[in-house]
Write a protein that holds these residues in place. Structure first.
Motif, PDB file in Angstrom:
ATOM      1  N   SER A   1       0.835  -1.194   0.000  1.00  0.00           N
ATOM      2  CA  SER A   1       0.000   0.000   0.000  1.00  0.00           C
ATOM      3  C   SER A   1       0.878   1.256   0.000  1.00  0.00           C
ATOM      4  O   SER A   1       2.092   1.175   0.165  1.00  0.00           O
ATOM      5  CB  SER A   1      -0.908  -0.010   1.225  1.00  0.00           C
ATOM      6  OG  SER A   1      -1.912   0.962   1.118  1.00  0.00           O
ATOM      7  N   THR A   2       0.249   2.398  -0.201  1.00  0.00           N
ATOM      8  CA  THR A   2       0.816   3.755  -0.304  1.00  0.00           C
ATOM      9  C   THR A   2       1.450   3.985  -1.672  1.00  0.00           C
ATOM     10  O   THR A   2       1.719   3.044  -2.430  1.00  0.00           O
ATOM     11  CB  THR A   2       1.859   4.104   0.788  1.00  0.00           C
ATOM     12  OG1 THR A   2       3.142   3.609   0.410  1.00  0.00           O
ATOM     13  CG2 THR A   2       1.441   3.621   2.141  1.00  0.00           C
ATOM     14  N   GLY A   3       1.740   5.263  -1.943  1.00  0.00           N
ATOM     15  CA  GLY A   3       2.397   5.650  -3.192  1.00  0.00           C
ATOM     16  C   GLY A   3       3.893   5.792  -3.044  1.00  0.00           C
ATOM     17  O   GLY A   3       4.531   6.478  -3.859  1.00  0.00           O
ATOM     18  N   LEU A   4       4.478   5.163  -2.032  1.00  0.00           N
ATOM     19  CA  LEU A   4       5.920   5.258  -1.781  1.00  0.00           C
ATOM     20  C   LEU A   4       6.628   4.042  -2.371  1.00  0.00           C
ATOM     21  O   LEU A   4       6.469   2.926  -1.870  1.00  0.00           O
ATOM     22  CB  LEU A   4       6.188   5.337  -0.274  1.00  0.00           C
ATOM     23  CG  LEU A   4       5.529   6.519   0.458  1.00  0.00           C
ATOM     24  CD1 LEU A   4       5.713   6.376   1.963  1.00  0.00           C
ATOM     25  CD2 LEU A   4       6.096   7.847  -0.042  1.00  0.00           C
ATOM     26  N   PRO A   5       7.416   4.216  -3.433  1.00  0.00           N
ATOM     27  CA  PRO A   5       8.062   3.064  -4.080  1.00  0.00           C
ATOM     28  C   PRO A   5       9.062   2.331  -3.189  1.00  0.00           C
ATOM     29  O   PRO A   5       9.362   1.162  -3.448  1.00  0.00           O
ATOM     30  CB  PRO A   5       8.774   3.689  -5.286  1.00  0.00           C
ATOM     31  CG  PRO A   5       8.109   4.996  -5.508  1.00  0.00           C
ATOM     32  CD  PRO A   5       7.672   5.469  -4.161  1.00  0.00           C
ATOM     33  N   SER A   6       9.563   3.011  -2.149  1.00  0.00           N
ATOM     34  CA  SER A   6      10.582   2.391  -1.297  1.00  0.00           C
ATOM     35  C   SER A   6      10.079   2.121   0.108  1.00  0.00           C
ATOM     36  O   SER A   6      10.877   1.951   1.034  1.00  0.00           O
ATOM     37  CB  SER A   6      11.824   3.294  -1.234  1.00  0.00           C
ATOM     38  OG  SER A   6      12.390   3.476  -2.518  1.00  0.00           O
ATOM     39  N   ILE A   7       8.771   2.050   0.313  1.00  0.00           N
ATOM     40  CA  ILE A   7       8.248   1.797   1.648  1.00  0.00           C
ATOM     41  C   ILE A   7       8.770   0.460   2.164  1.00  0.00           C
ATOM     42  O   ILE A   7       8.726  -0.552   1.463  1.00  0.00           O
ATOM     43  CB  ILE A   7       6.704   1.839   1.666  1.00  0.00           C
ATOM     44  CG1 ILE A   7       6.183   1.710   3.099  1.00  0.00           C
ATOM     45  CG2 ILE A   7       6.110   0.769   0.754  1.00  0.00           C
ATOM     46  CD1 ILE A   7       4.691   1.952   3.219  1.00  0.00           C
ATOM     47  N   PRO A   8       9.319   0.424   3.381  1.00  0.00           N
ATOM     48  CA  PRO A   8       9.795  -0.859   3.916  1.00  0.00           C
ATOM     49  C   PRO A   8       8.640  -1.852   4.064  1.00  0.00           C
ATOM     50  O   PRO A   8       7.519  -1.479   4.407  1.00  0.00           O
ATOM     51  CB  PRO A   8      10.368  -0.477   5.285  1.00  0.00           C
ATOM     52  CG  PRO A   8      10.646   0.986   5.201  1.00  0.00           C
ATOM     53  CD  PRO A   8       9.590   1.544   4.300  1.00  0.00           C
ATOM     54  N   ASP A   9       8.933  -3.118   3.832  1.00  0.00           N
ATOM     55  CA  ASP A   9       7.889  -4.134   3.872  1.00  0.00           C
ATOM     56  C   ASP A   9       7.316  -4.333   5.269  1.00  0.00           C
ATOM     57  O   ASP A   9       6.218  -4.889   5.415  1.00  0.00           O
ATOM     58  CB  ASP A   9       8.425  -5.461   3.328  1.00  0.00           C
ATOM     59  CG  ASP A   9       8.692  -5.401   1.837  1.00  0.00           C
ATOM     60  OD1 ASP A   9       8.315  -4.392   1.201  1.00  0.00           O
ATOM     61  OD2 ASP A   9       9.290  -6.343   1.302  1.00  0.00           O
ATOM     62  N   ASN A  10       8.026  -3.887   6.310  1.00  0.00           N
ATOM     63  CA  ASN A  10       7.514  -4.044   7.668  1.00  0.00           C
ATOM     64  C   ASN A  10       6.876  -2.763   8.210  1.00  0.00           C
ATOM     65  O   ASN A  10       6.529  -2.701   9.393  1.00  0.00           O
ATOM     66  CB  ASN A  10       8.605  -4.532   8.617  1.00  0.00           C
ATOM     67  CG  ASN A  10       9.736  -3.528   8.789  1.00  0.00           C
ATOM     68  OD1 ASN A  10       9.832  -2.553   8.045  1.00  0.00           O
ATOM     69  ND2 ASN A  10      10.610  -3.780   9.760  1.00  0.00           N
ATOM     70  N   ALA A  11       6.697  -1.741   7.377  1.00  0.00           N
ATOM     71  CA  ALA A  11       6.005  -0.529   7.801  1.00  0.00           C
ATOM     72  C   ALA A  11       4.507  -0.806   7.909  1.00  0.00           C
ATOM     73  O   ALA A  11       3.939  -1.453   7.034  1.00  0.00           O
ATOM     74  CB  ALA A  11       6.258   0.601   6.809  1.00  0.00           C
ATOM     75  N   PRO A  12       3.844  -0.331   8.948  1.00  0.00           N
ATOM     76  CA  PRO A  12       2.401  -0.582   9.075  1.00  0.00           C
ATOM     77  C   PRO A  12       1.610  -0.130   7.848  1.00  0.00           C
ATOM     78  O   PRO A  12       0.639  -0.804   7.460  1.00  0.00           O
ATOM     79  CB  PRO A  12       2.019   0.221  10.325  1.00  0.00           C
ATOM     80  CG  PRO A  12       3.268   0.277  11.134  1.00  0.00           C
ATOM     81  CD  PRO A  12       4.387   0.365  10.136  1.00  0.00           C
ATOM     82  N   ASP A  13       2.015   0.969   7.229  1.00  0.00           N
ATOM     83  CA  ASP A  13       1.284   1.475   6.072  1.00  0.00           C
ATOM     84  C   ASP A  13       1.494   0.645   4.810  1.00  0.00           C
ATOM     85  O   ASP A  13       0.869   0.910   3.783  1.00  0.00           O
ATOM     86  CB  ASP A  13       1.671   2.927   5.792  1.00  0.00           C
ATOM     87  CG  ASP A  13       1.080   3.895   6.802  1.00  0.00           C
ATOM     88  OD1 ASP A  13       0.167   3.486   7.546  1.00  0.00           O
ATOM     89  OD2 ASP A  13       1.535   5.054   6.856  1.00  0.00           O
TER      90      ASP A  13
END
Length: 315
Positions: free
Chosen positions: A73-85
């Motif tokens: 989820s989110t529009g962040l291409p580098s969001i960590p896989d363990n981030a709640p979002d």
């Protein structure tokens, strides 16, 4: 995949894209939502008896090639896989029926949607955008959730971290009308269930995950053995609401098996393919048609407009 004729839908889709870009920042070449992802390929084989529900071509032939995309989820291409979002996760499936002919399923790992229509969804996103850490309570998002119980229920629904994206269940957002060769019609919602079963991580394990754990794990897993999902349809009973994605049907409703997806390969050019492919939430195939859910045309418009932006972005 043409744009809707209704200018209001196109304008609303553009407004939503603008809010997504301000929430997550512009990331040319990536989706405004579910930006981080990975694509795999494989085959779909229909279940015996699935033609009792629908005459769709991928149900009446022996097998159909598929291209799928898992996403955070989110529009962040580098969001960590363990981030709640990073939750809920997305799973989009393309059934490749012929050259430039396909039908798609777009699903995510939380059953339901926060609002019935896109106007309320726009309000939801604007409230979230206006609710930074520096904003005192009651924040706009708190006020919105306090007056919209369906959105509050969606936000509060547990979103556990799977041990693998291949061990997660995914749900279609909206209902569709399924028609068989005899002209008999049922409404239903998709469920994509892992053959290996669901498996989730505890908080300590989640905290230790690498930023790209889920996609590294998927790439490794598919090299070791095929990844299989059951494509199911939860069938509505008479009187069930079929045009509101915020309303769940009781769990005792009939579940029909459409078939098995078997994923066998990753795509070497996955990033380039993700930039190009535009999934369509409307089936556009004989035997599976849209319901009257107001989200469908709007989601299709957003996917198309954002897909055109993505393709036009410089590498």
């Amino acid at each position: 995949m043409p744009l809707p004729q209704d200018e209001r839908i196109v304008a609303l889709a553009n407004d939503l894209l603008t809010v997504f870009h301000t929430l997550f920042g512009p990331h040319p070449g990536f989706r405004p939502a579910h930006a981080k992802g990975l694509m795999l390929t494989g085959t779909f084989k229909p279940a015996a008896g699935a033609t009792a529900l629908t005459k769709a071509p991928h149900i009446t032939r022996a097998s159909t090639p598929v291209t799928v995309r898992f996403s955070n989820s989110t529009g962040l291409p580098s969001i960590p896989d363990n981030a709640p979002d990073a939750n809920p996760r997305g799973f989009a499936i393309r059934f490749n029926l012929a050259d430039h002919v396909h039908t798609d399923i777009v699903s995510h790992s939380t059953d339901g949607f926060p609002t019935r229509d896109a106007y309320k969804f726009l309000e939801f996103l604007k409230a979230a955008r206006a609710s930074g850490p520096e904003v005192p309570s009651p924040k706009p998002i708190e006020q919105f959730l306090g007056s919209h119980p369906a959105a509050l229920r969606f936000v509060q629904t547990p979103k556990p971290f799977p041990s693998s994206l291949a061990r997660e269940t995914y749900f279609g957002v909206t209902a569709f009308r399924f028609t068989n060769a005899n002209g008999e019609t049922e409404y239903g919602r998709y469920r994509i269930v892992p053959e290996a079963g669901n498996d989730y991580l505890g908080d300590d394990d989640v905290a230790r995950l690498r930023a790209d754990y889920h996609y590294e794990e998927l790439e490794h897993r598919v090299k070791q053995a095929p990844i299989r999902f059951k494509v199911l349809v939860q069938v509505a009973a008479p009187g069930d609401v079929t045009d509101d994605a915020t309303i769940h049907w009781p769990e005792d409703r009939e579940i029909v098996s459409l078939g098995i997806i078997e994923l066998t390969n990753g795509l070497e050019d996955s990033l380039a393919q993700q930039k190009h492919i535009i999934f369509d939430p409307i089936p556009r195939v004989d035997g599976i048609e849209p319901s009257a859910d107001p989200l469908l045309e709007l989601r299709a418009a957003i996917y198309l407009l954002s897909g055109r932006e993505r393709r036009a972005a410089k590498a």
